[in-house]
Design a protein around this motif. Structure first.
Motif, mmCIF file in Angstrom:
data_model
loop_
_atom_site.group_PDB
_atom_site.id
_atom_site.type_symbol
_atom_site.label_atom_id
_atom_site.label_comp_id
_atom_site.label_asym_id
_atom_site.label_seq_id
_atom_site.Cartn_x
_atom_site.Cartn_y
_atom_site.Cartn_z
ATOM 1 N N LEU A 117 13.156 3.621 -1.930
ATOM 2 C CA LEU A 117 12.240 4.695 -2.314
ATOM 3 C C LEU A 117 10.936 4.037 -2.747
ATOM 4 O O LEU A 117 10.929 3.232 -3.676
ATOM 5 C CB LEU A 117 12.843 5.518 -3.450
ATOM 6 C CG LEU A 117 14.191 6.182 -3.140
ATOM 7 C CD1 LEU A 117 14.906 6.587 -4.422
ATOM 8 C CD2 LEU A 117 13.995 7.374 -2.230
ATOM 9 N N VAL A 118 9.865 4.373 -2.046
ATOM 10 C CA VAL A 118 8.577 3.737 -2.313
ATOM 11 C C VAL A 118 7.554 4.808 -2.649
ATOM 12 O O VAL A 118 7.126 5.574 -1.781
ATOM 13 C CB VAL A 118 8.115 2.896 -1.116
ATOM 14 C CG1 VAL A 118 6.778 2.240 -1.423
ATOM 15 C CG2 VAL A 118 9.163 1.849 -0.749
ATOM 16 N N GLU A 119 7.179 4.841 -3.921
ATOM 17 C CA GLU A 119 6.215 5.830 -4.397
ATOM 18 C C GLU A 119 4.796 5.268 -4.343
ATOM 19 O O GLU A 119 4.590 4.063 -4.530
ATOM 20 C CB GLU A 119 6.531 6.244 -5.831
ATOM 21 C CG GLU A 119 7.902 6.857 -6.039
ATOM 22 C CD GLU A 119 8.990 5.836 -6.362
ATOM 23 O OE1 GLU A 119 10.106 6.251 -6.724
ATOM 24 O OE2 GLU A 119 8.728 4.615 -6.262
ATOM 25 N N SER A 120 3.843 6.156 -4.122
ATOM 26 C CA SER A 120 2.434 5.751 -4.096
ATOM 27 C C SER A 120 1.562 6.949 -4.424
ATOM 28 O O SER A 120 2.037 8.091 -4.433
ATOM 29 C CB SER A 120 2.062 5.174 -2.733
ATOM 30 O OG SER A 120 2.221 6.157 -1.727
ATOM 31 N N GLY A 121 0.280 6.676 -4.670
ATOM 32 C CA GLY A 121 -0.685 7.750 -4.859
ATOM 33 C C GLY A 121 -1.120 7.988 -6.291
ATOM 34 O O GLY A 121 -1.988 8.827 -6.535
ATOM 35 N N GLY A 122 -0.537 7.285 -7.237
ATOM 36 C CA GLY A 122 -0.927 7.471 -8.623
ATOM 37 C C GLY A 122 -2.296 6.882 -8.914
ATOM 38 O O GLY A 122 -2.934 6.273 -8.046
ATOM 39 N N GLY A 123 -2.741 7.073 -10.150
ATOM 40 C CA GLY A 123 -4.026 6.520 -10.552
ATOM 41 C C GLY A 123 -4.504 7.130 -11.846
ATOM 42 O O GLY A 123 -3.757 7.835 -12.533
ATOM 43 N N LEU A 124 -5.758 6.842 -12.149
ATOM 44 C CA LEU A 124 -6.409 7.385 -13.344
ATOM 45 C C LEU A 124 -7.252 8.576 -12.926
ATOM 46 O O LEU A 124 -8.082 8.461 -12.001
ATOM 47 C CB LEU A 124 -7.293 6.310 -13.982
ATOM 48 C CG LEU A 124 -8.185 6.750 -15.131
ATOM 49 C CD1 LEU A 124 -7.345 7.238 -16.315
ATOM 50 C CD2 LEU A 124 -9.098 5.590 -15.542
ATOM 51 N N VAL A 125 -7.066 9.690 -13.587
ATOM 52 C CA VAL A 125 -7.801 10.895 -13.246
ATOM 53 C C VAL A 125 -8.189 11.621 -14.526
ATOM 54 O O VAL A 125 -7.483 11.537 -15.534
ATOM 55 C CB VAL A 125 -6.946 11.792 -12.309
ATOM 56 C CG1 VAL A 125 -5.679 12.250 -12.993
ATOM 57 C CG2 VAL A 125 -7.741 12.950 -11.771
ATOM 58 N N GLN A 126 -9.301 12.314 -14.491
ATOM 59 C CA GLN A 126 -9.745 13.074 -15.652
ATOM 60 C C GLN A 126 -8.942 14.370 -15.773
ATOM 61 O O GLN A 126 -8.424 14.891 -14.767
ATOM 62 C CB GLN A 126 -11.233 13.400 -15.531
ATOM 63 C CG GLN A 126 -12.130 12.194 -15.637
ATOM 64 C CD GLN A 126 -13.599 12.566 -15.677
ATOM 65 O OE1 GLN A 126 -13.982 13.675 -15.326
ATOM 66 N NE2 GLN A 126 -14.428 11.636 -16.121
ATOM 67 N N PRO A 127 -8.850 14.912 -16.967
ATOM 68 C CA PRO A 127 -8.185 16.210 -17.135
ATOM 69 C C PRO A 127 -8.812 17.255 -16.212
ATOM 70 O O PRO A 127 -10.033 17.311 -16.055
ATOM 71 C CB PRO A 127 -8.450 16.546 -18.609
ATOM 72 C CG PRO A 127 -8.583 15.215 -19.264
ATOM 73 C CD PRO A 127 -9.276 14.336 -18.256
ATOM 74 N N GLY A 128 -7.952 18.039 -15.587
ATOM 75 C CA GLY A 128 -8.410 19.017 -14.611
ATOM 76 C C GLY A 128 -8.451 18.501 -13.192
ATOM 77 O O GLY A 128 -8.637 19.284 -12.250
ATOM 78 N N GLY A 129 -8.263 17.216 -13.015
ATOM 79 C CA GLY A 129 -8.316 16.619 -11.686
ATOM 80 C C GLY A 129 -7.010 16.768 -10.921
ATOM 81 O O GLY A 129 -6.055 17.394 -11.395
ATOM 82 N N SER A 130 -6.987 16.163 -9.738
ATOM 83 C CA SER A 130 -5.837 16.278 -8.838
ATOM 84 C C SER A 130 -5.437 14.917 -8.292
ATOM 85 O O SER A 130 -6.262 14.012 -8.169
ATOM 86 C CB SER A 130 -6.179 17.191 -7.653
ATOM 87 O OG SER A 130 -6.484 18.496 -8.071
#
Length: 117
Positions: free
Chosen positions: A4-17
């Motif tokens: 299982l290989v997860e990806s796509g995370g990161g730092l985002v501001q509140p309200g972001g996607s």
């Protein structure tokens, strides 16, 4: 061997996607419900689940209306679209097979989601 290989995370501001992806192998993906979990310090939580044919979905109350789980059986991939992110969504996100409990002991590395201004 299950992978299982997860990806796509990161730092985002509140309200972001963000859109998370989980590529699965080592089992018959199309015959298995899939789920997303998140791990914050001291707590693992089932966030969303999707049935075999994607008609059935389930969400923890705190993400209903903001997160959408989907799957592509041709690509053996499950997704989590996360909108209107809040600070409390900050966690490491993991996927696993199964509807309400994880089927496999072996987890992926997860993907970190940090919601902060």
């Amino acid at each position: 061997q299950v992978q299982l290989v997860e990806s796509g995370g990161g730092l985002v501001q509140p309200g972001g996607s963000l859109r998370l992806s989980c590529a699965a192998s080592g089992f018959t993906f199309s015959s298995t419900a899939m789920s997303w979990y998140r791990q914050a310090p001291g707590k693992r939580e089932l966030v969303a689940a999707i049935g075999l044919d994607a008609r059935s979905t389930n969400y923890v109350d705190s993400v209903k209306g903001r997160f959408t789980i989907s799957r592509d059986n041709a690509k053996n991939t499950v997704y989590l679209q996360m909108n209107s992110l809040k600070a409390e969504d900050t966690a490491v996100y993991y996927c696993n097979a199964g509807w309400s409990t994880p089927l496999y002991r072996r987890w992926g590395q997860g993907t970190q989601v940090t919601v902060s201004s």
